[in-house]
Write an enzyme that holds these catalytic residues in place. Structure first.
Site, PDB file in Angstrom:
ATOM      1  N   GLY A 158       8.810  -5.946  42.446  1.00  0.00           N
ATOM      2  CA  GLY A 158       9.242  -7.505  42.422  1.00  0.00           C
ATOM      3  C   GLY A 158       7.951  -8.616  41.182  1.00  0.00           C
ATOM      4  O   GLY A 158       7.506  -7.398  40.734  1.00  0.00           O
ATOM      5  N   SER A 159       8.344  -9.543  41.535  1.00  0.00           N
ATOM      6  CA  SER A 159       8.269 -10.381  40.548  1.00  0.00           C
ATOM      7  C   SER A 159       5.942 -10.283  40.402  1.00  0.00           C
ATOM      8  O   SER A 159       5.063  -9.546  41.966  1.00  0.00           O
ATOM      9  CB  SER A 159       7.632 -11.753  40.096  1.00  0.00           C
ATOM     10  OG  SER A 159       7.573 -12.581  41.969  1.00  0.00           O
ATOM     11  N   THR A 160       4.911 -10.660  39.536  1.00  0.00           N
ATOM     12  CA  THR A 160       3.579 -10.648  39.736  1.00  0.00           C
ATOM     13  C   THR A 160       3.390 -11.678  41.010  1.00  0.00           C
ATOM     14  O   THR A 160       2.102 -11.067  41.218  1.00  0.00           O
ATOM     15  CB  THR A 160       2.949 -10.991  38.366  1.00  0.00           C
ATOM     16  OG1 THR A 160       3.039 -10.298  37.105  1.00  0.00           O
ATOM     17  CG2 THR A 160       1.730 -10.647  38.242  1.00  0.00           C
ATOM     18  N   GLY A 181       3.991  -9.981  44.259  1.00  0.00           N
ATOM     19  CA  GLY A 181       2.598  -9.387  44.584  1.00  0.00           C
ATOM     20  C   GLY A 181       1.275  -8.851  44.475  1.00  0.00           C
ATOM     21  O   GLY A 181       0.793  -8.779  45.098  1.00  0.00           O
ATOM     22  N   GLU A 198       8.025 -13.809  31.810  1.00  0.00           N
ATOM     23  CA  GLU A 198       9.006 -13.117  31.967  1.00  0.00           C
ATOM     24  C   GLU A 198      10.058 -13.704  31.889  1.00  0.00           C
ATOM     25  O   GLU A 198      10.532 -14.427  32.620  1.00  0.00           O
ATOM     26  CB  GLU A 198       8.286 -12.020  32.709  1.00  0.00           C
ATOM     27  CG  GLU A 198       9.733 -11.242  33.004  1.00  0.00           C
ATOM     28  CD  GLU A 198       9.084  -9.930  34.585  1.00  0.00           C
ATOM     29  OE1 GLU A 198       9.886  -8.837  34.276  1.00  0.00           O
ATOM     30  OE2 GLU A 198       8.786 -10.129  35.447  1.00  0.00           O
ATOM     31  N   GLU A 214       4.684  -2.211  41.387  1.00  0.00           N
ATOM     32  CA  GLU A 214       5.443  -2.268  40.563  1.00  0.00           C
ATOM     33  C   GLU A 214       6.178  -3.376  39.939  1.00  0.00           C
ATOM     34  O   GLU A 214       6.448  -4.504  41.130  1.00  0.00           O
ATOM     35  CB  GLU A 214       6.347  -1.419  40.797  1.00  0.00           C
ATOM     36  CG  GLU A 214       6.496  -0.758  39.256  1.00  0.00           C
ATOM     37  CD  GLU A 214       8.016  -1.157  38.521  1.00  0.00           C
ATOM     38  OE1 GLU A 214       7.701  -2.683  37.637  1.00  0.00           O
ATOM     39  OE2 GLU A 214       8.859  -1.502  39.196  1.00  0.00           O
TER      40      GLU A 214
END
Length: 504
Positions: A262-264, A267, A415, A284
């Site tokens: 998913g999104s940073t 994470g 992104e 990831e």
């Protein structure tokens, strides 16, 4: 309270006239008649779903329910349960109970279940592809030809590893970790499920998985496949809900392994949440990949790779080639060819087999794409998009190109996660490497050149987990996938993907 009701509904037919009209581009270069796949092929969709815990569909302990919406029509498809901490605890308890017997099975016996799941998915592949496109908004060609076959291939591949773990390079008798808590995104729902569940089961772990709140349906259909395959109860559990459910799962004290795609920012919060625990973690996360085209590259081939790199799945790809780095001497020639190709892309009904770009997954994601592109224009970048009619209902965004982009522009840094390409130029290979690596992300990159020595040199210089040469967005279950820096850590796929679920 969300319940599984026997009454089924056929997904609403799309707004046929508007969507079909948009599927044929007005340029006249191509005149495709509509070729819609039947939504009825998705099978019965219940009006309401609970969770899949201990091999059974069960009611949620709470009363809150969420809705999943067809992004091409904005019509509600079904309701599903908002998982509570109690629901998560029940699922983890079921997985822990099943772990004892599942981990004790010989690898050859676990392999039989994975093979069986893969074969059933093959038999039901049309059903899964149509359901994925209805729930996600992606073109049926992509669901049918990429998502579902790739998901199946991961179950076949890891079934082959299940009885060979002693030879995977991690020493004799590597042991499973226990219960794996897995949280997957909405861009490739069934494929991300396969990337996580297949290696976990092959190595002897049990699973509690939370699908994304906008795309839960193929995960719930996969639960039915697990029952059809005779998978022992509790080995796979599916708990639906939003980020609150995911946070409860990753925080659960009896989860041994956390896997998140998913999104940073999310994470990063998960990494902080489990810091100091003994949980194993793989992440990831986001990406801002550079697709680098040199002056000796075959232009037509490169254009197809650029289009596939950024417009595949409406740009909802973490490894999308969202930054085009083109050598100055061929910039005009390449951009002219790229614009011509973008002018032929067909946007519209995801269930039309001729569609190239489907619907944006949600209103929230469309709003983010719209905001970031507006910022790109405000910061001075030049925006271009082909003329095309968009349907009146649903979430849609034209394939968009920005030129005059600098490293400082937000569309070159953030992104976007949509069909938006930023174009930058370079003069030398060294400058291309510097610009490509000038990002907090490091998930993927692409190189387009006829020189093999240049490909090898560039691949060694680029800070990216996956580097494609004269192609883009190619995946194989035998090849590991993952990133550097803020794109996460750990690898999924290949022999390397086993390590994330083993005590080595």
């Amino acid at each position: 309270m969300a319940k599984n009701k026997n009454t089924a509904q056929t997904p609403a037919e799309p707004a046929a006239a508007a969507i079909a009209a948009a599927a044929v581009h007005p340029s006249g270069l191509f005149t495709y008649a509509p070729a819609p796949e039947s939504p009825a092929a998705a099978g019965d969709i219940a009006t309401s779903y609970g969770h899949f815990i201990g091999g059974e569909f069960v009611d949620s302990s709470g009363s809150e329910a969420l809705k999943t919406v067809n992004p091409a029509t904005e019509q509600v498809i079904a309701e599903f349960a908002q998982g509570t901490e109690e629901d998560v605890d029940r699922a983890v308890t079921a997985a822990r109970k099943a772990f004892t017997d599942w981990s004790a099975l010989p690898g050859s016996e676990r392999a039989k279940y994975l093979f069986r799941i893969a074969r059933i998915m093959q038999e039901r592949s049309r059903e899964l592809a149509v359901l994925e496109s209805i729930d996600n908004g992606k073109p049926i060609r992509e669901s049918r030809d990429f998502d579902i076959p790739t998901a199946i291939s991961y179950f076949f591949y890891y079934a082959g590893w299940a009885d060979k773990l002693d030879y995977a390079g991690y020493g004799a008798n590597p042991r499973p970790l226990g219960v794996a808590g897995q949280v997957i995104p909405w861009n490739f729902p069934l494929m991300m499920l396969a990337w996580k569940i297949a290696p976990a089961l092959a190595t002897g772990n049990t699973v509690v998985l939370k699908p994304a709140e906008t795309t839960p349906l193929t995960a719930l259909r996969f639960a039915e496949i697990c029952r059809q395959a005779g998978l022992p109860k509790g080995v796979v559990n599916i708990v639906t809900g939003d980020g609150r459910t995911g946070a409860a799962l990753t925080a659960h004290p009896d989860v041994n392994k956390v896997a998140f795609t998913g999104s940073t920012p999310v994470g990063r919060s998960i990494a902080k949440q489990i810091a100091g625990t003994r949980k194993k973690l793989s992440l990831e996360l986001g990406g801002k990949a550079a697709n680098i085209v040199f002056d000796d590259a075959p232009i037509d081939q490169a254009v197809e790779g650029i289009v596939n790199g950024i417009f595949f799945n409406q740009g909802h790809v973490c490894c999308a080639g969202s930054r085009l780095l083109v050598q100055e001497s061929i910039q005009d020639e390449l951009l002219d060819a790229l614009k011509r190709r973008m002018g032929t892309l067909r946007i519209g009904d995801p269930l039309d087999k001729n569609t190239d770009l489907g619907a944006i997954n949600s209103a929230a994601q469309l709003a983010r794409i719209t905001e970031l592109t507006a910022i790109g224009e405000a910061e001075g970048a030049e925006r271009w998009a082909p003329e095309c009619e968009l349907p009146g209902a649903g979430y849609w965004f034209r394939p968009t190109l920005f030129t005059g982009v600098s490293q400082a522009h937000r569309i070159a840094r953030d992104e976007v996660f949509g069909p938006v390409l930023s174009v930058l130029t370079f003069r030398t290979p060294t400058e291309a490497v510097e610009k490509a690596n000038n990002t907090p992300f490091g998930l993927s990159a692409g190189i387009w050149t006829e020189k093999g020595s240049r490909i090898l040199w560039m691949a060694n210089q680029l800070k990216a987990g996956v580097v494609w040469a004269n192609t883009f967005n190619k995946f194989d279950p035998t090849s590991p996938f993952g990133g550097y820096k803020e794109s996460g850590y750990g690898r999924e796929g290949g022999r390397h993907g086993l390590e994330a679920y083993l005590d080595v």
